[in-house]
Design a protein around this motif. Structure first.
Motif, PDB file in Angstrom:
ATOM      1  N   ALA A 192       0.138   3.049  -5.768  1.00 34.99           N
ATOM      2  CA  ALA A 192      -0.528   3.736  -4.660  1.00 34.99           C
ATOM      3  C   ALA A 192       0.022   5.144  -4.464  1.00 34.99           C
ATOM      4  N   SER A 193       0.901   5.574  -5.352  1.00 32.90           N
ATOM      5  CA  SER A 193       1.613   6.823  -5.120  1.00 32.90           C
ATOM      6  C   SER A 193       0.706   8.051  -5.157  1.00 32.90           C
ATOM      7  N   ALA A 194      -0.203   8.105  -6.110  1.00 33.42           N
ATOM      8  CA  ALA A 194      -1.045   9.299  -6.255  1.00 33.42           C
ATOM      9  C   ALA A 194      -2.391   9.146  -5.573  1.00 33.42           C
ATOM     10  N   CYS A 195      -2.790   7.893  -5.334  1.00 36.80           N
ATOM     11  CA  CYS A 195      -4.139   7.632  -4.799  1.00 36.80           C
ATOM     12  C   CYS A 195      -4.215   8.007  -3.314  1.00 36.80           C
ATOM     13  N   LEU A 201     -10.087  -2.517  -3.104  1.00 35.85           N
ATOM     14  CA  LEU A 201      -8.969  -2.438  -2.152  1.00 35.85           C
ATOM     15  C   LEU A 201      -8.336  -3.815  -2.079  1.00 35.85           C
ATOM     16  N   ALA A 202      -7.025  -3.875  -2.263  1.00 36.67           N
ATOM     17  CA  ALA A 202      -6.377  -5.189  -2.343  1.00 36.67           C
ATOM     18  C   ALA A 202      -5.001  -5.129  -1.709  1.00 36.67           C
ATOM     19  N   ARG A 203      -4.489  -6.314  -1.382  1.00 38.74           N
ATOM     20  CA  ARG A 203      -3.124  -6.365  -0.865  1.00 38.74           C
ATOM     21  C   ARG A 203      -2.156  -6.571  -2.027  1.00 38.74           C
ATOM     22  N   ARG A 204      -0.918  -6.321  -1.734  1.00 38.81           N
ATOM     23  CA  ARG A 204       0.126  -6.526  -2.745  1.00 38.81           C
ATOM     24  C   ARG A 204       1.454  -6.673  -2.019  1.00 38.81           C
ATOM     25  N   PHE A 254       5.014  11.934   0.450  1.00 35.84           N
ATOM     26  CA  PHE A 254       3.964  10.942   0.711  1.00 35.84           C
ATOM     27  C   PHE A 254       3.835   9.979  -0.477  1.00 35.84           C
ATOM     28  N   GLY A 255       3.907  10.539  -1.672  1.00 33.02           N
ATOM     29  CA  GLY A 255       3.786   9.698  -2.870  1.00 33.02           C
ATOM     30  C   GLY A 255       4.909   8.675  -2.952  1.00 33.02           C
ATOM     31  N   VAL A 256       6.091   9.084  -2.559  1.00 35.62           N
ATOM     32  CA  VAL A 256       7.249   8.177  -2.596  1.00 35.62           C
ATOM     33  C   VAL A 256       7.110   7.091  -1.519  1.00 35.62           C
ATOM     34  N   LEU A 257       6.755   7.496  -0.298  1.00 40.89           N
ATOM     35  CA  LEU A 257       6.653   6.506   0.793  1.00 40.89           C
ATOM     36  C   LEU A 257       5.517   5.508   0.553  1.00 40.89           C
ATOM     37  N   ALA A 258       4.427   5.993  -0.057  1.00 37.51           N
ATOM     38  CA  ALA A 258       3.259   5.118  -0.261  1.00 37.51           C
ATOM     39  C   ALA A 258       3.569   3.970  -1.224  1.00 37.51           C
ATOM     40  N   LYS A 259       4.660   4.082  -1.967  1.00 36.11           N
ATOM     41  CA  LYS A 259       5.013   2.987  -2.876  1.00 36.11           C
ATOM     42  C   LYS A 259       5.339   1.710  -2.112  1.00 36.11           C
ATOM     43  N   LEU A 260       5.688   1.861  -0.821  1.00 37.84           N
ATOM     44  CA  LEU A 260       6.036   0.680  -0.018  1.00 37.84           C
ATOM     45  C   LEU A 260       4.809   0.039   0.629  1.00 37.84           C
ATOM     46  N   ALA A 261       3.657   0.672   0.509  1.00 44.77           N
ATOM     47  CA  ALA A 261       2.483   0.191   1.245  1.00 44.77           C
ATOM     48  C   ALA A 261       2.011  -1.163   0.711  1.00 44.77           C
ATOM     49  N   LEU A 301       3.666   9.861   8.813  1.00 49.80           N
ATOM     50  CA  LEU A 301       4.676   9.301   7.898  1.00 49.80           C
ATOM     51  C   LEU A 301       4.675   7.773   7.942  1.00 49.80           C
ATOM     52  N   LEU A 302       4.573   7.228   9.158  1.00 51.50           N
ATOM     53  CA  LEU A 302       4.545   5.768   9.281  1.00 51.50           C
ATOM     54  C   LEU A 302       3.332   5.188   8.550  1.00 51.50           C
ATOM     55  N   SER A 303       2.201   5.899   8.639  1.00 46.60           N
ATOM     56  CA  SER A 303       0.978   5.380   8.002  1.00 46.60           C
ATOM     57  C   SER A 303       1.137   5.280   6.486  1.00 46.60           C
ATOM     58  N   MET A 304       1.962   6.141   5.908  1.00 48.52           N
ATOM     59  CA  MET A 304       2.161   6.080   4.451  1.00 48.52           C
ATOM     60  C   MET A 304       2.725   4.719   4.055  1.00 48.52           C
ATOM     61  N   VAL A 305       3.661   4.228   4.871  1.00 47.23           N
ATOM     62  CA  VAL A 305       4.307   2.957   4.560  1.00 47.23           C
ATOM     63  C   VAL A 305       3.372   1.783   4.869  1.00 47.23           C
ATOM     64  N   LEU A 306       2.479   1.959   5.836  1.00 47.04           N
ATOM     65  CA  LEU A 306       1.626   0.842   6.254  1.00 47.04           C
ATOM     66  C   LEU A 306       0.332   0.746   5.448  1.00 47.04           C
ATOM     67  N   VAL A 307      -0.307   1.900   5.198  1.00 49.36           N
ATOM     68  CA  VAL A 307      -1.632   1.842   4.534  1.00 49.36           C
ATOM     69  C   VAL A 307      -1.732   2.833   3.383  1.00 49.36           C
ATOM     70  N   GLY A 308      -0.608   3.230   2.830  1.00 52.89           N
ATOM     71  CA  GLY A 308      -0.656   4.174   1.713  1.00 52.89           C
ATOM     72  C   GLY A 308      -1.138   5.545   2.181  1.00 52.89           C
ATOM     73  N   ARG A 309      -1.707   6.305   1.263  1.00 55.28           N
ATOM     74  CA  ARG A 309      -2.051   7.687   1.590  1.00 55.28           C
ATOM     75  C   ARG A 309      -3.453   7.833   2.193  1.00 55.28           C
ATOM     76  N   ALA A 310      -3.832   6.842   3.006  1.00 53.35           N
ATOM     77  CA  ALA A 310      -5.149   6.909   3.640  1.00 53.35           C
ATOM     78  C   ALA A 310      -5.270   8.169   4.495  1.00 53.35           C
TER      79      ALA A 310
END
Ligand code: SF4
Length: 479
Positions: free
Chosen positions: A241-244, A259-262, A196-203, A94-103
């Motif tokens: 990053a939600s679906a990716c 791959l880029a930062r935002r 996961f899709g929701v949390l990845a929005k913060l990545a 779960l933490l990884s979703m916020v840090l690096v998206g859905r990797a």
């Protein structure tokens, strides 16, 4: 009079102003994306190792006896698997979703690996309409969370095998029937896809698509490069990053994807309002802030206990004893040898408690956010859905803190206390509340420039954030 133009030859010798080179971090990210694209075999090897570990953690503890008193995570396989699976693996995912998206989904998830592998031998049917129903992300999350509480998924290996095994079986069956070389299960039915899709929005990372470069791209001679985006993301129009799944296969495709930062705020403030998804609103308010919070609260809840006692008294007075019996372990927790049995009454009250608490928290937050949306101007459903997205930080932090309680308990039971735990929790929750407030302020500012309207909208918005934060805080502090 205008000065005469310089001779052509002289003009051609003039240096054209060079664009500054991109920051080094952007070059590194680009390289990392391309490395992922070029090294899919190495990634597959890692993925199958994770599949092996996952199966070991699920199956071996079921074959072993339950831990005796005094057992420790380092000398008991059941406790060890429980610690790795629920104390480390799950919170870190779960933490990884916020840090690096859905990797996690694209690079490590065992279910994704299995479903894509069996999909290569699929019957290749088209995806049915029922599977495309937009409500699945909430329904599967709610059912899995509540059922997990009913059979004590965190405490018994047989329960973990039942729930995770059912999910993996679903992934295999879906892979065998629908799509080819795809992750249809992950895209539509995985129980945590929506969360996961929701949390990845913060990545702060995503695969960015440059639409102009995409359109400019000239097809090279020979075979056209083909990218298999297994979770069926429409790459050309991908905005967030939600679906990716961050698998990297499309890196540098058409010289347009990298791959880029935002900014971690960008997707919520600038993208989420354009295509509101009602299911995400329900998932955030009633799923993460409601059901998940209730699922963490019920074991210590006085309201749950009170409801159970009232109903038990009523049943006894009317001589209705059958609801006071247990049920099979796969329906309700049933481990009499450990004095851990849930009766039908317990199960019914638990179900009622979670539904009522989730409806109360989600309903209150929805009301406040609707008021906030209305305070900005005329009523707009799109604006309401957009404001709900600002609640993601507080929802994500609450779920993470709730899950990490298991980590803390297991470490504590094994004599390993974490220093400074409560201040850390307070800092994380406080930071998440402020983040949600900031997102709310930015979103409101997109719809109105008038200061008094913005302040009027912030009032109910702040109430929603404060109450949601208080619900999570109640897990750790009594007030
Ligand atoms: S868009 Fe598809 S192929 Fe590209 S990184 Fe995301 S999941 Fe992989």
């Amino acid at each position: 009079m205008a000065p005469p133009a310089a001779p052509l030859a002289h003009r051609m010798r003039e240096p054209t102003p060079a664009l500054p080179p991109p920051p080094r971090v952007d070059l590194w990210l680009h390289e990392i994306g391309d490395w992922l694209m070029r090294n899919q075999r190495a990634i597959a090897a890692v993925q199958w190792s994770v599949v092996g570990l996952y199966l070991l953690l699920l199956i071996v503890p079921v074959l072993a006896p339950l831990p005796e008193p005094g057992a420790r995570i380092w000398n008991d396989v059941v406790l060890f698997a429980q610690f790795v699976l629920w104390g480390l693996w799950w919170p870190l995912v779960l933490l990884s979703m916020v840090l690096v998206g859905r990797a996690w989904c694209g690079l490590l998830c065992p279910e994704g690996t299995i479903t894509e592998a069996v999909s290569s031998r699929s019957r290749g049917r088209g995806i049915p309409l029922w599977m495309r129903w937009s409500g699945w992300p909430f329904v599967v999350f709610a059912v899995t969370t509540i059922y997990g509480q009913m059979i004590s998924v965190y405490h018994y290996p047989s329960s973990a095998l039942l729930i995770l095994g059912a999910s993996t079986s679903g992934a295999i069956i879906t892979g065998l029937l629908w799509g080819r070389n795809k992750r249809v299960w992950c895209r539509f039915l995985c129980p945590v896809n929506g969360v996961f899709g929701v949390l990845a929005k913060l990545a702060p990372l995503h695969f960015r698509v440059d639409n102009a470069a995409w359109d400019r791209w000239n097809k090279p001679r020979g075979a056209t490069p083909v990218v298999n985006c297994a979770p069926l993301v429409p790459m050309r129009t991908m905005k967030g990053a939600s679906a990716c799944h961050m698998c990297g296969r499309c890196s540098s495709y058409r010289d347009a994807i990298t791959l880029a930062r935002r900014s971690p705020n960008r997707e919520i403030v600038e993208v989420a309002g354009a295509e509101p998804k009602p299911v995400e609103t329900v998932l955030i308010l009633f799923g993460l802030l409601g059901i998940a919070a209730a699922a963490f609260h019920w074991p210590d809840s006085e309201l749950y206990l009170w409801g159970k006692l009232q109903l038990a008294g009523f049943l006894l007075r009317h001589d209705w004893l059958w609801p006071l019996q247990g049920a099979p372990w796969w329906l309700l927790t049933h481990h009499p040898e450990r004095g851990d049995v849930m009766t039908l009454l317990d199960g019914a009250v638990l179900l009622g408690y979670i539904v009522v608490i989730a409806a109360a928290i989600g309903g209150f937050a929805a009301l406040c956010l609707a008021l906030a949306a209305r305070s900005i101007g005329h009523w707009s459903t799109r604006r309401f859905h957009h404001l709900v997205q600002a609640m993601i930080p507080v929802a994500a932090c609450g779920v993470l803190l709730g899950l990490s309680r298991m980590t803390v308990w297991l470490l504590h039971d094994n004599g390993l206390a974490i220093a400074g735990l409560m201040p850390l929790r307070a800092a994380l929750l406080g930071g998440a509340l402020l983040w949600s407030l900031w997102l709310g302020w930015r979103i409101i500012g997109r719809y109105s420039q008038r200061r008094w309207r913005k302040l009027a909208a912030m009032l109910p918005f702040t109430s929603a954030v404060a109450v949601s934060g208080a619900v999570w805080a109640r897990l750790f502090w009594s007030f």
